[in-house]
Design a protein around this motif. Sequence first.
Motif, PDB file in Angstrom:
ATOM      1  N   LYS A 152     -20.650   4.297  23.616  1.00 29.10           N
ATOM      2  CA  LYS A 152     -21.766   4.416  22.662  1.00 29.10           C
ATOM      3  C   LYS A 152     -21.680   3.479  21.467  1.00 29.10           C
ATOM      4  N   THR A 155     -22.460  -1.213  23.993  1.00 26.54           N
ATOM      5  CA  THR A 155     -22.012  -1.919  25.201  1.00 26.54           C
ATOM      6  C   THR A 155     -23.176  -2.573  25.946  1.00 26.54           C
ATOM      7  N   THR A 156     -24.245  -1.792  26.113  1.00 26.41           N
ATOM      8  CA  THR A 156     -25.383  -2.265  26.899  1.00 26.41           C
ATOM      9  C   THR A 156     -26.090  -3.398  26.159  1.00 26.41           C
ATOM     10  N   SER A 174     -24.410   9.675  18.978  1.00 31.51           N
ATOM     11  CA  SER A 174     -24.900   9.031  20.191  1.00 31.51           C
ATOM     12  C   SER A 174     -24.185   9.616  21.424  1.00 31.51           C
ATOM     13  N   TYR A 188     -21.046  -3.461  15.661  1.00 32.31           N
ATOM     14  CA  TYR A 188     -22.434  -3.104  15.942  1.00 32.31           C
ATOM     15  C   TYR A 188     -23.301  -3.291  14.692  1.00 32.31           C
ATOM     16  N   THR A 215     -33.386  -9.053  23.501  1.00 34.11           N
ATOM     17  CA  THR A 215     -32.343  -8.036  23.322  1.00 34.11           C
ATOM     18  C   THR A 215     -32.580  -7.164  22.088  1.00 34.11           C
ATOM     19  N   ARG A 233     -31.753   5.505  22.239  1.00 30.89           N
ATOM     20  CA  ARG A 233     -32.236   6.669  21.510  1.00 30.89           C
ATOM     21  C   ARG A 233     -32.781   6.256  20.150  1.00 30.89           C
ATOM     22  N   LYS A 234     -31.893   5.869  19.227  1.00 30.02           N
ATOM     23  CA  LYS A 234     -32.341   5.456  17.897  1.00 30.02           C
ATOM     24  C   LYS A 234     -31.863   4.063  17.525  1.00 30.02           C
ATOM     25  N   GLY A 235     -30.719   3.714  18.070  1.00 29.11           N
ATOM     26  CA  GLY A 235     -30.178   2.383  17.772  1.00 29.11           C
ATOM     27  C   GLY A 235     -29.897   2.185  16.293  1.00 29.11           C
TER      28      GLY A 235
HETATM   29  P1  A3P Z   1     -28.064   5.563  19.862  1.00 25.71           P
HETATM   30  O1  A3P Z   1     -27.741   6.693  20.785  1.00 25.71           O
HETATM   31  O2  A3P Z   1     -27.548   5.766  18.467  1.00 25.71           O
HETATM   32  O3  A3P Z   1     -29.516   5.199  19.881  1.00 25.71           O
HETATM   33  P2  A3P Z   1     -23.681   2.055  24.801  1.00 25.71           P
HETATM   34  O4  A3P Z   1     -24.470   0.980  25.462  1.00 25.71           O
HETATM   35  O5  A3P Z   1     -22.306   1.623  24.407  1.00 25.71           O
HETATM   36  O6  A3P Z   1     -23.698   3.312  25.601  1.00 25.71           O
HETATM   37  O7  A3P Z   1     -24.362   2.359  23.398  1.00 25.71           O
HETATM   38  C1  A3P Z   1     -25.602   2.998  23.347  1.00 25.71           C
HETATM   39  C2  A3P Z   1     -26.106   2.924  21.937  1.00 25.71           C
HETATM   40  O8  A3P Z   1     -26.477   1.563  21.639  1.00 25.71           O
HETATM   41  C3  A3P Z   1     -27.361   3.789  21.733  1.00 25.71           C
HETATM   42  O9  A3P Z   1     -27.295   4.260  20.388  1.00 25.71           O
HETATM   43  C4  A3P Z   1     -28.444   2.738  21.938  1.00 25.71           C
HETATM   44  O10 A3P Z   1     -29.685   3.079  21.377  1.00 25.71           O
HETATM   45  C5  A3P Z   1     -27.825   1.546  21.224  1.00 25.71           C
HETATM   46  N1  A3P Z   1     -28.478   0.289  21.608  1.00 25.71           N
HETATM   47  C6  A3P Z   1     -28.734  -0.177  22.844  1.00 25.71           C
HETATM   48  N2  A3P Z   1     -29.422  -1.320  22.798  1.00 25.71           N
HETATM   49  C7  A3P Z   1     -29.616  -1.598  21.489  1.00 25.71           C
HETATM   50  C8  A3P Z   1     -30.286  -2.656  20.783  1.00 25.71           C
HETATM   51  N3  A3P Z   1     -30.896  -3.653  21.424  1.00 25.71           N
HETATM   52  N4  A3P Z   1     -30.276  -2.605  19.438  1.00 25.71           N
HETATM   53  C9  A3P Z   1     -29.665  -1.606  18.764  1.00 25.71           C
HETATM   54  N5  A3P Z   1     -29.034  -0.566  19.378  1.00 25.71           N
HETATM   55  C10 A3P Z   1     -29.009  -0.574  20.725  1.00 25.71           C
END
Ligand code: A3P
Length: 294
Positions: A47, A50-51, A137, A192, A226, A256-258
């Motif tokens: 969280k 990574t993605t 998260s 992040y 992105t 979710r909220k980012g």
């Molecule tokens: P939230 O749950 O706070 O929204 P992971 O990929 O490590 O599982 O992390 C997921 C978290 O990264 C989530 O946080 C997700 O919304 C956030 N995230 C994914 N893409 C993002 C982006 N382009 N900008 C900001 N946050 C992002």
Amino acid sequence: MEQEDAIRQGLGSLHGIPLFKSFIEGWPQVKAFQARPDDLLISTYPKSGTTWLSEIMDMIYHNGNAEKCRRDAIYNRVPFLEMKVFKGPSGVEQLENTPSPRLVKTHLPVQLLPTSFWEKDCKIIYMARNPKDVVISYYYFHLMAKVHPDPGTMAEFLENFMAGKVAYGSWYDHVRGWWEKKQEKKILYLFYEDMKKDPRQEVQKILQFLGKELSEETVERILHHTSFQEMKKNPAANYETMAFTFMDHSLSPFLRKGGGGFGRDVPGLYFSPPLWLQIFNVCEDLPPLFSCPQ
Ligand code: A3P
């Protein structure tokens, strides 16, 4: 292990680190994994973005061609090294069938990384996120991603998180372990919150680390593709294509909220000092981002 067994499975212990039992079952293959010198490893505590980082890296590898980055879901474009949930390819098997140069995702703590990554001197990018946003998260992720045990209430989950009794163990040990390793190995350590604040600058840091140059226009395309808004609606990046049995987006979306704040979406908990403060009390020798808020 059957598909059903991977749903709400309990955690076992892998060398002292709590981990899904199905992942532990696949550990011998992970330990013996053969990295290639041109592999790039994306490492994070769960969280922590990574993605997001994975999508950025795939865009960089494809010179900002968004169409190419829609070729498949992010979990196939950037295989998850230690993933093993049921019949079907494990992360290691996926990687074995991926042509070079590969992007590899892991959440392993530094001491468990398969040794071939060090032997082959692979480039590694680590991204850390503040624990308050991570824990919230992670809680919502437990609700929607059913490979995890039931998280219980937010307060219960928070206690488990603080005690390191969640998959991948202590957040603090994780960010700290990788931070220390950076002194001796080729690791680009990102945050992040920095990515949120100035993604252009962070992408430039990545390009420099890779020894790659891209035009302003290409960087612009990467930043657009992105952004949170774009990724949220992109089925190749938002995990919508993952089987419902494993991820129920009606409980919580993956993106979710980012937020890059301090988990203010649960005000009651944010202001229950002993627990939150404990998180920060252990952080004093991390970079300023992790120090106690004034
Ligand atoms: P939230 O749950 O706070 O929204 P992971 O990929 O490590 O599982 O992390 C997921 C978290 O990264 C989530 O946080 C997700 O919304 C956030 N995230 C994914 N893409 C993002 C982006 N382009 N900008 C900001 N946050 C992002």
